[in-house]
Design a protein around this motif. Structure first.
Motif, PDB file in Angstrom:
ATOM      1  N   GLY A 172       6.885  40.958 149.291  1.00 38.48           N
ATOM      2  CA  GLY A 172       6.581  41.903 148.222  1.00 38.48           C
ATOM      3  C   GLY A 172       6.882  43.326 148.627  1.00 38.48           C
ATOM      4  O   GLY A 172       7.437  44.113 147.851  1.00 38.48           O
ATOM      5  N   LEU A 173       6.533  43.680 149.873  1.00 39.21           N
ATOM      6  CA  LEU A 173       6.797  45.034 150.364  1.00 39.21           C
ATOM      7  C   LEU A 173       8.299  45.304 150.443  1.00 39.21           C
ATOM      8  O   LEU A 173       8.765  46.387 150.052  1.00 39.21           O
ATOM      9  N   VAL A 174       9.070  44.345 150.936  1.00 40.48           N
ATOM     10  CA  VAL A 174      10.526  44.511 151.026  1.00 40.48           C
ATOM     11  C   VAL A 174      11.119  44.770 149.643  1.00 40.48           C
ATOM     12  O   VAL A 174      11.925  45.695 149.450  1.00 40.48           O
ATOM     13  N   LEU A 175      10.720  43.978 148.665  1.00 45.74           N
ATOM     14  CA  LEU A 175      11.240  44.163 147.309  1.00 45.74           C
ATOM     15  C   LEU A 175      10.798  45.505 146.730  1.00 45.74           C
ATOM     16  O   LEU A 175      11.587  46.194 146.060  1.00 45.74           O
ATOM     17  N   ALA A 176       9.552  45.874 146.968  1.00 47.20           N
ATOM     18  CA  ALA A 176       9.046  47.150 146.454  1.00 47.20           C
ATOM     19  C   ALA A 176       9.837  48.322 147.027  1.00 47.20           C
ATOM     20  O   ALA A 176      10.165  49.277 146.301  1.00 47.20           O
ATOM     21  N   LEU A 177      10.166  48.272 148.310  1.00 51.53           N
ATOM     22  CA  LEU A 177      10.947  49.332 148.937  1.00 51.53           C
ATOM     23  C   LEU A 177      12.368  49.361 148.399  1.00 51.53           C
ATOM     24  O   LEU A 177      12.954  50.433 148.193  1.00 51.53           O
ATOM     25  N   MET A 178      12.943  48.187 148.161  1.00 51.57           N
ATOM     26  CA  MET A 178      14.310  48.125 147.648  1.00 51.57           C
ATOM     27  C   MET A 178      14.395  48.626 146.206  1.00 51.57           C
ATOM     28  O   MET A 178      15.374  49.274 145.820  1.00 51.57           O
ATOM     29  N   LEU A 179      13.388  48.357 145.413  1.00 52.30           N
ATOM     30  CA  LEU A 179      13.394  48.754 144.009  1.00 52.30           C
ATOM     31  C   LEU A 179      13.040  50.222 143.815  1.00 52.30           C
ATOM     32  O   LEU A 179      13.480  50.853 142.857  1.00 52.30           O
ATOM     33  N   GLY A 180      12.237  50.766 144.700  1.00 54.05           N
ATOM     34  CA  GLY A 180      11.776  52.132 144.538  1.00 54.05           C
ATOM     35  C   GLY A 180      10.520  52.197 143.689  1.00 54.05           C
ATOM     36  O   GLY A 180      10.047  51.198 143.141  1.00 54.05           O
ATOM     37  N   ARG A 181       9.982  53.395 143.573  1.00 48.91           N
ATOM     38  CA  ARG A 181       8.712  53.594 142.885  1.00 48.91           C
ATOM     39  C   ARG A 181       8.873  53.478 141.370  1.00 48.91           C
ATOM     40  O   ARG A 181       9.953  53.676 140.812  1.00 48.91           O
ATOM     41  N   ARG A 182       7.748  53.160 140.713  1.00 47.77           N
ATOM     42  CA  ARG A 182       7.732  53.126 139.244  1.00 47.77           C
ATOM     43  C   ARG A 182       7.994  54.517 138.665  1.00 47.77           C
ATOM     44  O   ARG A 182       7.688  55.531 139.272  1.00 47.77           O
ATOM     45  N   ARG A 183       8.550  54.539 137.472  1.00 42.68           N
ATOM     46  CA  ARG A 183       8.785  55.809 136.788  1.00 42.68           C
ATOM     47  C   ARG A 183       7.468  56.446 136.346  1.00 42.68           C
ATOM     48  O   ARG A 183       7.320  57.660 136.366  1.00 42.68           O
ATOM     49  N   ASP A 184       6.520  55.598 135.960  1.00 46.36           N
ATOM     50  CA  ASP A 184       5.232  56.087 135.490  1.00 46.36           C
ATOM     51  C   ASP A 184       4.145  55.543 136.410  1.00 46.36           C
ATOM     52  O   ASP A 184       3.864  54.342 136.411  1.00 46.36           O
ATOM     53  N   MET A 185       3.530  56.409 137.190  1.00 48.59           N
ATOM     54  CA  MET A 185       2.545  55.992 138.179  1.00 48.59           C
ATOM     55  C   MET A 185       1.111  56.182 137.701  1.00 48.59           C
ATOM     56  O   MET A 185       0.167  56.108 138.468  1.00 48.59           O
ATOM     57  N   LYS A 186       0.939  56.432 136.407  1.00 51.00           N
ATOM     58  CA  LYS A 186      -0.417  56.610 135.889  1.00 51.00           C
ATOM     59  C   LYS A 186      -1.239  55.344 136.083  1.00 51.00           C
ATOM     60  O   LYS A 186      -0.748  54.234 135.910  1.00 51.00           O
ATOM     61  N   VAL A 187      -2.499  55.528 136.426  1.00 53.29           N
ATOM     62  CA  VAL A 187      -3.406  54.397 136.600  1.00 53.29           C
ATOM     63  C   VAL A 187      -3.995  54.021 135.243  1.00 53.29           C
ATOM     64  O   VAL A 187      -4.675  54.826 134.607  1.00 53.29           O
ATOM     65  N   ILE A 188      -3.702  52.825 134.793  1.00 51.62           N
ATOM     66  CA  ILE A 188      -4.204  52.338 133.518  1.00 51.62           C
ATOM     67  C   ILE A 188      -5.469  51.521 133.765  1.00 51.62           C
ATOM     68  O   ILE A 188      -5.473  50.630 134.621  1.00 51.62           O
ATOM     69  N   PRO A 189      -6.551  51.794 133.067  1.00 51.26           N
ATOM     70  CA  PRO A 189      -7.777  51.009 133.277  1.00 51.26           C
ATOM     71  C   PRO A 189      -7.523  49.511 133.124  1.00 51.26           C
ATOM     72  O   PRO A 189      -6.804  49.079 132.220  1.00 51.26           O
ATOM     73  N   ALA A 190      -8.080  48.734 134.038  1.00 53.66           N
ATOM     74  CA  ALA A 190      -7.870  47.287 134.010  1.00 53.66           C
ATOM     75  C   ALA A 190      -8.581  46.659 132.816  1.00 53.66           C
ATOM     76  O   ALA A 190      -9.547  47.196 132.285  1.00 53.66           O
ATOM     77  N   LYS A 191      -8.055  45.505 132.390  1.00 56.83           N
ATOM     78  CA  LYS A 191      -8.728  44.723 131.360  1.00 56.83           C
ATOM     79  C   LYS A 191      -9.718  43.815 132.083  1.00 56.83           C
ATOM     80  O   LYS A 191      -9.349  42.777 132.638  1.00 56.83           O
ATOM     81  N   SER A 192     -10.974  44.227 132.090  1.00 50.14           N
ATOM     82  CA  SER A 192     -11.964  43.608 132.971  1.00 50.14           C
ATOM     83  C   SER A 192     -12.193  42.137 132.688  1.00 50.14           C
ATOM     84  O   SER A 192     -12.465  41.358 133.615  1.00 50.14           O
ATOM     85  N   SER A 193     -12.076  41.707 131.438  1.00 53.35           N
ATOM     86  CA  SER A 193     -12.305  40.296 131.128  1.00 53.35           C
ATOM     87  C   SER A 193     -11.238  39.425 131.783  1.00 53.35           C
ATOM     88  O   SER A 193     -11.537  38.359 132.343  1.00 53.35           O
ATOM     89  N   TYR A 194      -9.970  39.869 131.747  1.00 50.61           N
ATOM     90  CA  TYR A 194      -8.896  39.129 132.410  1.00 50.61           C
ATOM     91  C   TYR A 194      -9.136  39.107 133.927  1.00 50.61           C
ATOM     92  O   TYR A 194      -8.992  38.071 134.575  1.00 50.61           O
ATOM     93  N   THR A 195      -9.470  40.268 134.476  1.00 46.40           N
ATOM     94  CA  THR A 195      -9.690  40.375 135.911  1.00 46.40           C
ATOM     95  C   THR A 195     -10.837  39.479 136.362  1.00 46.40           C
ATOM     96  O   THR A 195     -10.753  38.801 137.393  1.00 46.40           O
ATOM     97  N   PHE A 196     -11.901  39.443 135.584  1.00 48.90           N
ATOM     98  CA  PHE A 196     -13.074  38.654 135.933  1.00 48.90           C
ATOM     99  C   PHE A 196     -12.763  37.160 135.910  1.00 48.90           C
ATOM    100  O   PHE A 196     -13.056  36.432 136.867  1.00 48.90           O
ATOM    101  N   ILE A 197     -12.143  36.690 134.831  1.00 45.70           N
ATOM    102  CA  ILE A 197     -11.837  35.261 134.717  1.00 45.70           C
ATOM    103  C   ILE A 197     -10.810  34.842 135.763  1.00 45.70           C
ATOM    104  O   ILE A 197     -10.965  33.827 136.448  1.00 45.70           O
ATOM    105  N   GLY A 198      -9.740  35.638 135.894  1.00 42.20           N
ATOM    106  CA  GLY A 198      -8.727  35.309 136.886  1.00 42.20           C
ATOM    107  C   GLY A 198      -9.270  35.337 138.296  1.00 42.20           C
ATOM    108  O   GLY A 198      -8.955  34.472 139.121  1.00 42.20           O
TER     109      GLY A 198
END
Length: 391
Positions: A172-198
């Motif tokens: 994952g790190l290798v691919l992330a370095l090869m692709l470069g950073r996201r254009r939009d780095m804003k932190v979006i609040p997580a959808k807690s119900s999905y996070t909790f169940i998953g």
């Protein structure tokens, strides 16, 4: 064959299988809204893709039982794999062992997605993951779990610290370095119900992941489950404490990241250490992995979208080294660790970690370069698609 062992590994296999849709749900919960549905679809696609590839090629490549390269083709499409007998001196048939191992391959492949979600072309991602399963994961599984090169060095890995977590995190790190950073780095609040169940599905499945790695309904399987419970509980509390000190708040994601920190760290040692040591695994993993997510990623300026490297790569490395310290023959380990006077194991574990990182990083980089030739020279989606999202 033992009916009780067969039933136990069947149930464990289903629990590990459940981890893949669980991880997809967890990733969807912490992902940007614009990629949430895409993540769920991708999780289902990977279940189908890896299941077929493992049946057709992966198992034969990984578990030849021999260093003779020509034999890697002997069990393609489960040719000659018995549903009633074992050729591995187990009390479960070869086909059940193969099915259990296939569920590990499935969750490992999906972990990688967490580093690049939302900025890698779907065609490129699926091609890469397909080749990666056969060229990286299968040989690594052979080297560690099929008496291959790393196993013969003396290193131990009960349930996948190197094979699953280091390999997927580093990739994952290798691919992330090869692709470069996201254009939009804003932190979006997580959808807690999905996070909790998953997160709950992942946590539950991990008991099959670690407990089932004993490959029998025995004391080592009980120990592995118990150690998993202790380490994950300690990790959850420790990570939450770190998060509260830093941000005066604890999120659902923080709670589950803490549990995952403990689970990842204990995985290579779950059936080899005393329960008091498992508590220490969780207590040590929590601040180390919190630091990797909150500080290391920022200082090094890599964009590991959903922290696949921060949790699985760092946690896998830490767990492999801690295994060398606390391994205990009184708790089913084949060798003693540092606390019992055996410093040799620490060197063997460190060497195994270095070999796994080097092998995985080099081949992942080469594979990504080859795949890019089939996707117009680029692995990354266009700026417009990235901004719009992949839903």
């Amino acid at each position: 064959m033992q009916a009780g062992d067969i039933a136990f590994i069947l149930i464990s296999s289903l629990l590990v299988w459940l981890m893949t849709p669980g991880l997809a749900f967890f990733y969807a919960g912490v992902a940007d809204e614009k990629n949430r549905l895409y993540m769920l679809r991708l999780g289902l696609i990977i279940i189908g893709l890896v299941s077929i590839l493992w049946f057709a090629f992966g198992y034969s490549f990984a578990f030849t039982g021999s260093e003779n390269f020509s034999k890697v083709f002997n069990q393609l499409f489960f040719n000659g794999v018995s549903f009633t007998h074992s050729t591995r001196e187990l009390t479960i048939p070869d086909a059940l062992f193969a099915f259990f191992q296939g569920t590990f391959a499935m969750i490992t492949v999906l972990i990688i997605v967490g580093s690049v979600l939302g900025r890698m072309k779907t065609k490129a991602l699926l091609l890469f993951l397909s080749f990666w399963l056969l060229v990286v994961y299968a040989p690594l599984a052979h080297m560690v779990w099929d008496n291959g090169f790393i196993a013969r060095l003396g290193a131990i890995d009960f349930a996948g610290g190197t094979v699953v977590h280091i390999s997927s995190g580093v990739t994952g790190l290798v691919l992330a370095l090869m692709l470069g950073r996201r254009r939009d780095m804003k932190v979006i609040p997580a959808k807690s119900s999905y996070t909790f169940i998953g997160g709950l599905l992942l946590w539950l499945g991990w008991f099959g992941f670690n407990g089932g790695s004993a490959l029998a309904a025995n004391g080592q399987g009980i120990l592995a489950m118990f150690n998993s419970a202790i380490a994950s509980a300690a990790g959850l509390l420790g990570f939450s404490y770190c998060a509260y000190r830093k941000q005066s708040n604890i999120t659902i994601s923080d709670l589950f990241n803490g549990a995952l920190a403990g689970l990842v760290a204990i995985t290579p040692a779950a059936g080899f250490v005393a329960p008091w040591a498992a508590l220490l695994f969780g207590m040590v993993a929590a601040p180390v992995i919190y630091w990797s997510l909150a500080t290391l990623k920022t200082k090094c300026q890599y964009d590991d979208t959903l922290d696949a490297f921060g949790i699985h790569g760092v946690g896998g490395i830490l767990g492999a080294l801690l295994t060398a310290i606390f391994a205990d023959k009184s708790f089913f380990s084949p060798v003693q660790g540092v606390i019992h006077g055996n410093w040799t194991l620490l060197g063997e574990q460190a060497l195994a970690v270095l070999l796994t990182v080097a092998f995985t990083a080099a081949l992942s980089y080469l594979l990504a370069k080859v795949v890019s030739l089939f996707t117009n020279g680029s692995l990354r989606v266009s700026a417009a698609i990235e901004d719009r999202g992949l839903n």
